[in-house]
Design a protein around this motif. Structure first.
Motif, short mmCIF file in Angstrom:
data_model
loop_
_atom_site.label_atom_id
_atom_site.label_comp_id
_atom_site.label_asym_id
_atom_site.label_seq_id
_atom_site.Cartn_x
_atom_site.Cartn_y
_atom_site.Cartn_z
N THR A 34 31.68 43.62 54.03
CA THR A 34 32.50 43.03 55.09
C THR A 34 32.37 41.51 55.02
O THR A 34 31.43 40.97 54.44
CB THR A 34 32.03 43.50 56.48
N VAL A 35 33.32 40.83 55.66
CA VAL A 35 33.28 39.37 55.75
C VAL A 35 31.92 38.92 56.31
O VAL A 35 31.27 38.03 55.76
CB VAL A 35 34.44 38.86 56.64
N LEU A 36 31.46 39.56 57.37
CA LEU A 36 30.20 39.16 58.01
C LEU A 36 29.00 39.33 57.06
O LEU A 36 28.12 38.47 57.00
CB LEU A 36 29.98 39.97 59.29
N CYS A 112 32.02 32.52 52.14
CA CYS A 112 31.91 31.96 50.78
C CYS A 112 30.91 30.82 50.68
O CYS A 112 30.93 30.05 49.72
CB CYS A 112 33.28 31.48 50.30
N LEU A 113 30.00 30.69 51.64
CA LEU A 113 28.99 29.63 51.61
C LEU A 113 28.12 29.77 50.37
O LEU A 113 27.68 30.87 50.03
CB LEU A 113 28.12 29.77 52.87
N LEU A 208 35.49 28.25 53.07
CA LEU A 208 36.58 28.36 54.05
C LEU A 208 36.25 29.36 55.16
O LEU A 208 35.40 30.24 54.99
CB LEU A 208 37.88 28.79 53.34
N LYS A 209 36.94 29.17 56.29
CA LYS A 209 36.81 30.13 57.38
C LYS A 209 38.01 31.07 57.32
O LYS A 209 39.15 30.62 57.30
CB LYS A 209 36.76 29.42 58.73
N VAL A 210 37.75 32.36 57.27
CA VAL A 210 38.81 33.35 57.28
C VAL A 210 39.45 33.31 58.67
O VAL A 210 38.80 33.60 59.66
CB VAL A 210 38.21 34.74 56.96
N THR A 211 40.71 32.86 58.72
CA THR A 211 41.36 32.62 60.02
C THR A 211 42.69 33.35 60.14
O THR A 211 42.96 34.01 61.15
CB THR A 211 41.59 31.10 60.23
N HIS A 212 43.55 33.22 59.11
CA HIS A 212 44.89 33.80 59.13
C HIS A 212 45.01 34.87 58.04
O HIS A 212 44.24 34.87 57.07
CB HIS A 212 45.93 32.70 58.88
#
Ligand code: CTP
Ligand code: MG
Length: 232
Positions: A34-36, A112-113, A208-212
């Motif tokens: 997952t993203v988290l 992606c840090l 980047l921050k997953v936003t859209h």
């Protein structure tokens, strides 16, 4: 001499409205996890990490099933209505730590840090704190809405975009968030209002921050092609 230890708070209590995915964006699938989980990984992999608080929505049922939930260094907290409230809830879990310990606050929606950015941030850390940021690279326009149109061009020469993690001494950060945190969208702003002058650390654009919608595909490319973190 052993290297200084750090603490971390990862906020993942948002609902991801702009993503509009049906599940909160921090739980969208990404390169096999997952993203988290990807947002947590570089912090959990870091040898100087002492303890990490994951801040979750009150009704979260997904985090407990992840491998990160079983780490001895991970604890959870319940977030609030705003990001600042969620950060405050995370900091409250670290009440017994020394006031000058660095605490890294990171978005659970930034998968992606890289290790290099964490190390540069720790190297820049001092009493005023430090944050990852990107010098603005495009020409900036001020706009009116409906339909959007240009009203002015804004000088970008001294403008940076603030990213996460942001690193501050635990005690001063807790005090600043309590005093000035109501409407801030990052920790630096609370510290600035409290009179601190945080250091800017040039970050990788990959963070980047997953936003859209569409950001997840971009993050997947970065994780697999740049970080070598494929499905596992
Ligand atoms: N966050 C949080 N608690 C809140 C709001 C946000 O912990 N009350 C977290 C999000 O989970 C995310 C990070 O703060 O990891 C950055 O916020 P943002 O990108 O705005 O996420 P959301 O608020 O979930 O998205 P949106 O604003 O589109 O609803
Ligand atoms: Mg939000």
């Amino acid at each position: 001499m052993s290297l200084p230890r750090f603490l971390a708070v990862v906020v993942a209590a948002g609902s991801g409205e702009r993503m509009g995915a049906g599940v909160p964006k921090q739980y969208l699938p990404l390169a096999g996890r997952t993203v988290l989980e990807h947002a947590l990984q570089p912090l959990l992999d870091h040898p100087q990490l002492e303890r990490l608080v994951v801040v979750l929505a009150a009704d979260d049922t997904r985090f407990a099933a992840t491998a990160a939930a079983r780490s001895a260094r991970v604890v959870t907290a319940v977030g609030g209505r705003t990001r600042a409230e969620s950060v405050a809830a995370g900091l409250a879990e670290l009440a017994d730590a020394e006031a000058d310990t660095p605490v890294l606050v990171h978005d659970g929606a930034r998968p992606c840090l890289g290790r290099g950015d964490i190390d540069r941030l720790l190297a820049a850390f001092g009493p005023h704190g430090a944050l990852l940021a990107l010098p603005v690279r495009d020409t900036l326009k001020r706009a009116h809405a409906d339909p959007p149109g240009v009203t002015a061009t804004v000088d970008r020469a001294d403008l940076w975009q603030a990213l996460t993690p942001q690193a501050f001494p635990l005690g001063p950060l807790r005090t600043a968030i309590a005093a000035y945190g109501v409407d801030v969208t990052d920790e630096s702003q609370a510290m600035e209002r409290a009179g601190y002058a945080p250091v800017l650390v040039a970050a990788e654009a990959a963070n980047l921050k997953v936003t859209h919608p569409g950001d997840v595909e971009l993050a997947e490319l970065i994780l697999t092609r740049v970080r070598g973190r494929g499905a596992q």
